[in-house]
Design a protein around this motif. Structure first.
Motif, mmCIF file in Angstrom:
data_model
loop_
_atom_site.group_PDB
_atom_site.id
_atom_site.type_symbol
_atom_site.label_atom_id
_atom_site.label_comp_id
_atom_site.label_asym_id
_atom_site.label_seq_id
_atom_site.Cartn_x
_atom_site.Cartn_y
_atom_site.Cartn_z
ATOM 1 N N LYS B 73 -14.225 -5.622 1.095
ATOM 2 C CA LYS B 73 -14.461 -7.279 0.453
ATOM 3 C C LYS B 73 -14.289 -8.385 2.300
ATOM 4 C CE LYS B 73 -15.042 -6.769 -3.907
ATOM 5 N NZ LYS B 73 -16.007 -7.214 -5.166
ATOM 6 N N ASN B 74 -14.856 -9.573 1.761
ATOM 7 C CA ASN B 74 -14.545 -10.280 2.805
ATOM 8 C C ASN B 74 -13.252 -11.177 2.886
ATOM 9 O OD1 ASN B 74 -17.565 -11.551 2.265
ATOM 10 N ND2 ASN B 74 -17.668 -10.236 3.966
ATOM 11 N N ARG B 75 -12.676 -11.189 1.447
ATOM 12 C CA ARG B 75 -11.346 -11.052 1.493
ATOM 13 C C ARG B 75 -10.597 -11.001 0.014
ATOM 14 N NH1 ARG B 75 -11.013 -16.359 -1.935
ATOM 15 N NH2 ARG B 75 -12.351 -17.628 -1.821
ATOM 16 N N PHE B 76 -9.244 -11.293 -0.237
ATOM 17 C CA PHE B 76 -9.330 -10.700 -1.918
ATOM 18 C C PHE B 76 -8.305 -12.027 -2.256
ATOM 19 C CE2 PHE B 76 -9.495 -6.261 0.470
ATOM 20 C CZ PHE B 76 -9.942 -5.631 -0.571
ATOM 21 N N TYR B 77 -8.801 -11.478 -4.168
ATOM 22 C CA TYR B 77 -8.182 -12.858 -4.424
ATOM 23 C C TYR B 77 -6.968 -13.628 -4.229
ATOM 24 C CZ TYR B 77 -7.740 -15.208 -8.826
ATOM 25 O OH TYR B 77 -6.880 -16.045 -9.365
ATOM 26 N N ARG B 78 -6.799 -14.238 -3.991
ATOM 27 C CA ARG B 78 -5.838 -15.004 -3.080
ATOM 28 C C ARG B 78 -4.669 -14.738 -2.089
ATOM 29 N NH1 ARG B 78 -2.847 -16.788 -9.416
ATOM 30 N NH2 ARG B 78 -4.423 -18.803 -9.639
ATOM 31 N N ARG B 79 -5.216 -13.890 -1.272
ATOM 32 C CA ARG B 79 -5.036 -12.636 -0.372
ATOM 33 C C ARG B 79 -3.430 -11.898 -0.581
ATOM 34 N NH1 ARG B 79 -8.066 -17.256 1.130
ATOM 35 N NH2 ARG B 79 -9.952 -16.185 3.242
ATOM 36 N N VAL B 80 -3.326 -11.437 -1.580
ATOM 37 C CA VAL B 80 -2.370 -11.378 -2.117
ATOM 38 C C VAL B 80 -2.602 -9.735 -2.270
ATOM 39 C CG1 VAL B 80 -0.949 -11.033 -4.532
ATOM 40 C CG2 VAL B 80 -1.598 -13.359 -4.331
ATOM 41 N N TYR B 81 -1.597 -8.854 -1.912
ATOM 42 C CA TYR B 81 -1.677 -7.764 -2.032
ATOM 43 C C TYR B 81 -1.049 -6.977 -3.422
ATOM 44 C CZ TYR B 81 -4.737 -8.574 2.200
ATOM 45 O OH TYR B 81 -5.336 -8.951 2.856
ATOM 46 N N GLU B 82 -1.342 -6.605 -3.479
ATOM 47 C CA GLU B 82 -0.076 -5.887 -4.975
ATOM 48 C C GLU B 82 -0.627 -3.805 -5.094
ATOM 49 O OE1 GLU B 82 -0.180 -5.966 -10.103
ATOM 50 O OE2 GLU B 82 -1.763 -6.623 -8.661
ATOM 51 N N GLU B 83 0.531 -3.479 -5.144
ATOM 52 C CA GLU B 83 0.090 -2.284 -5.636
ATOM 53 C C GLU B 83 -0.091 -2.060 -7.289
ATOM 54 O OE1 GLU B 83 3.541 0.659 -6.216
ATOM 55 O OE2 GLU B 83 2.410 1.832 -6.541
ATOM 56 N N LEU B 84 -1.153 -1.389 -7.039
ATOM 57 C CA LEU B 84 -2.475 -0.760 -8.313
ATOM 58 C C LEU B 84 -2.665 0.986 -8.541
ATOM 59 C CD1 LEU B 84 -5.063 -3.623 -7.967
ATOM 60 C CD2 LEU B 84 -2.892 -3.681 -9.969
ATOM 61 N N ASN B 85 -2.306 1.106 -9.554
ATOM 62 C CA ASN B 85 -2.331 2.526 -9.930
ATOM 63 C C ASN B 85 -3.675 2.647 -9.507
ATOM 64 O OD1 ASN B 85 -0.325 3.350 -11.098
ATOM 65 N ND2 ASN B 85 -0.677 2.124 -13.278
ATOM 66 N N LEU B 86 -4.674 2.431 -9.635
ATOM 67 C CA LEU B 86 -6.209 2.808 -8.360
ATOM 68 C C LEU B 86 -6.017 2.599 -7.271
ATOM 69 C CD1 LEU B 86 -9.156 3.358 -9.937
ATOM 70 C CD2 LEU B 86 -9.743 0.826 -8.903
ATOM 71 N N ILE B 87 -5.562 1.806 -6.931
ATOM 72 C CA ILE B 87 -5.361 2.111 -5.086
ATOM 73 C C ILE B 87 -3.812 2.482 -4.756
ATOM 74 C CG2 ILE B 87 -5.359 -0.122 -3.474
ATOM 75 C CD1 ILE B 87 -7.915 -0.618 -5.181
ATOM 76 N N LYS B 88 -4.735 3.139 -3.062
ATOM 77 C CA LYS B 88 -3.988 3.628 -2.292
ATOM 78 C C LYS B 88 -3.540 2.436 -1.338
ATOM 79 C CE LYS B 88 -6.756 5.823 1.871
ATOM 80 N NZ LYS B 88 -5.885 6.493 2.714
ATOM 81 N N GLY B 89 -4.404 1.848 -1.353
ATOM 82 C CA GLY B 89 -3.246 0.534 0.246
ATOM 83 C C GLY B 89 -5.124 0.149 1.133
ATOM 84 N N TYR B 90 -4.703 -0.761 0.979
ATOM 85 C CA TYR B 90 -6.100 -2.256 1.406
ATOM 86 C C TYR B 90 -5.830 -1.717 3.120
ATOM 87 C CZ TYR B 90 -4.813 -4.053 -2.927
ATOM 88 O OH TYR B 90 -4.536 -4.089 -4.471
ATOM 89 N N GLU B 91 -6.646 -2.248 3.787
ATOM 90 C CA GLU B 91 -6.691 -1.378 4.960
ATOM 91 C C GLU B 91 -8.078 -2.808 5.643
ATOM 92 O OE1 GLU B 91 -8.418 1.932 6.038
ATOM 93 O OE2 GLU B 91 -6.661 2.908 5.582
ATOM 94 N N GLU B 92 -7.981 -2.782 6.855
ATOM 95 C CA GLU B 92 -8.793 -4.175 7.440
ATOM 96 C C GLU B 92 -9.836 -3.044 7.993
ATOM 97 O OE1 GLU B 92 -6.186 -6.910 10.023
ATOM 98 O OE2 GLU B 92 -6.274 -4.854 11.200
#
Lengths: 211, 321
Positions: B73-92
């Motif tokens: 993505k170009n940016r994430f919603y509200r630039r908030v990084y939240e733990e989700l069961n689907l996602i292992k993590g967020y990266e640049e």
């Protein structure tokens, strides 16, 4: 009411697309009304049944199935009545039966209501019940005309649904007057000769018991 | 109604803060193994042939097929990084901005368990849906597949015979230099180096159409095969459809490799119909293109209908012939 649903299921049921076909709010309200003894349970039950059946018909339709699949949900019948309607299997099939009576034989409902009203007017308080309505429709009510000859089932053969390609079971009843009653497409599944054999077996059993 | 507790898997968050922050490229935490630990209720109603795609370990079920996806993505919603069961993590991410990478997910047919996977996808809607987290054409939708017990090169070559449909769906991406090399999915050799994951295999003539990473489908080694061709993920429904399609491709590649093109198309048609909003014409076009791409991948034949999309390949091999 719906505590054990996944978020995807909750959001799906709450979506306006689904609500236009499955009026869950109204179904819930009617379910509450039915529990509320002060209201006319019987009439509410009929309304409830009609709404549940309409929802179920949509759920089974191609459109409904497409919408479920598009949203990643694979629901069985059991999921439908436990998750969407929040009732048990027996209750669900009773409700569907009532809705079918209303649809296919409205005269039975009208006649039953009229009789109940007449009883009430005569000073005999009667409780209108869905169970009694189903009995009327099945022709098994005790309060029906006495001059109708009554027969009883003497022997029942039932065959599991897994035995047939269409996945539908079959039952064959031998009545006391010798008549054979079947559920489902008996003649498509069992030959006439075999049916006669079953009848012969029944007669033999009955005779041996009588002796 | 009385609720009887069921023997089923429940996905819960770890509350590890590292899963709820932005990391540098390749810096996010290890994936969780969501493909393990399902219970009897999760697989009830599955047919025997589908149960064969599961392993039973200590009474629990493990999915033989697994999938992981990258949501760029170009940016994430509200630039908030939240733990989700689907996602292992967020990266640049260099090409696009940011990416959310999924845990190791079971790749399953329709079942209670799959519904739980789709629920995770649904819960990640603020990450996946473009209306919340926008993306552009620089973003991709990389999908990594794995089959327990199968070598990545074998899986790569088995998939090769059936993935014409993916080429047809994402044919415009065949012009993109970040995902168009080794267009015929010839065998390559995994290196084990994450920066240069593949090298040319001796004896294979790629005719110049090779890149150590930017391939249509990359044999990453360690059992992993990565499709770089799919376009970016833009919606939850699209994600679910791609997941379903990948299951069919894996099932065919691993269990029924002799499946004909027509039989495969019959299986994927309902998924395509849902993907293309039940537009019969579009679906028929994609399916006919899939046949041409299959011929191209296997024999190198370029039908005129796919000529425009394979122009980069044609140019490369003409320069190297």
């Amino acid at each position: 009411m719906r505590e054990h649903l996944l978020q995807i299921e909750n959001d799906f049921l709450a979506s306006s697309e689904v609500r236009s076909h499955m009026n869950i709010t109204r179904i819930d309200a009617l379910a509450m009304d039915i529990k509320d003894k002060r209201k006319s349970q019987f009439d509410q039950s009929l309304k409830f049944a009609k709404l549940v059946k309409a929802s179920y018909d949509w759920f089974k339709s191609e459109d409904g199935q497409n919408m479920f699949n598009d949203n990643g949900l694979t629901w069985t019948n059991e999921d439908f009545y436990t998750k969407a309607i929040c009732i048990s299997k027996a209750h669900f099939y009773r409700v569907i039966k009532v809705a079918k009576i209303c649809e296919e034989n409205p005269q039975i409902v009208t006649k039953y209501k009229r009789e109940c009203t007449a009883e009430e007017n005569a000073g005999n308080p009667t409780e209108r019940s869905v169970a009694e309505l189903i009995k009327r429709a099945n022709g098994t009510s005790t309060s029906q005309d006495d001059n109708e000859s009554s027969t009883e089932t003497l022997v029942t053969f039932s065959m599991k649904k897994t035995m047939f390609e269409d996945g539908r079971g079959l039952s064959i009843r031998i009545l006391s007057d010798g008549e054979i009653k079947t559920s489902g497409d008996a003649h498509g599944k069992i030959s006439d000769a075999m049916m006669e054999q079953l009848k012969a077996i029944s007669v033999a059993i009955i005779n041996s018991n009588n002796n | 109604m009385i609720q009887i507790p069921k023997d089923e898997i429940k996905y819960e968050k770890t509350n590890e803060s590292s899963r709820a922050i932005l990391h540098c490229y390749h810096g996010s935490p290890s994936p969780r193994e969501m493909h393990k630990g399902a219970k009897s209720h999760d697989v009830q109603g599955l047919k025997k042939k589908d149960l064969d795609n599961l392993l039973t370990i200590d009474g629990d079920y493990t999915s033989k097929f697994t999938i992981g996806i990258e949501i760029e993505k170009n940016r994430f919603y509200r630039r908030v990084y939240e733990e989700l069961n689907l996602i292992k993590g967020y990266e640049e991410d260099g090409s696009c901005g940011y990416e959310a990478i999924t845990n190791i997910l079971p790749l399953l047919p329709a079942s209670v368990w799959r519904q739980k996977v789709f629920n995770m996808v649904h819960e990640a809607k603020y990450i996946i849906e473009d209306r919340y987290s926008p993306s552009n054409a620089n973003c991709g939708g990389h999908i990594t597949l794995c089959c327990n017990g199968m070598d990545s090169t074998e899986l790569h070559q088995r998939l090769r015979k059936h993935v014409g449909i993916l080429y047809a769906m994402f044919q415009r991406r065949l012009k993109n230099s970040y995902c168009r090399y080794n267009m015929r999915m010839l065998k390559t050799e995994p290196t084990g180096n994450r920066w240069r994951p593949a090298r040319e295999l001796e004896g294979v003539n790629y005719r110049g159409d090779f890149h150590h990473k930017y391939q249509v489908c990359l044999d990453k080694g360690n059992g992993l095969v990565e499709f770089r061709l799919p376009s970016r993920f833009t919606s939850v429904k699209q994600t679910m459809r791609r997941y379903e399609l990948m299951y069919v491709l894996m099932d065919v590649a691993v269990n029924k490799p002799r499946t004909s093109h027509d039989s495969l198309m019959k299986r994927v048609k309902p998924i395509l119909m849902s993907m293309y909003e039940r537009n019969e014409e579009k679906v028929a076009y994609v399916m006919s293109q899939a046949k041409h791409y299959k011929q191209f991948i296997l024999n190198g034949n370029i039908h005129e209908d796919i000529s425009d999309f394979t122009r980069a390949y044609q140019y490369t091999i003409s320069r190297n012939s």
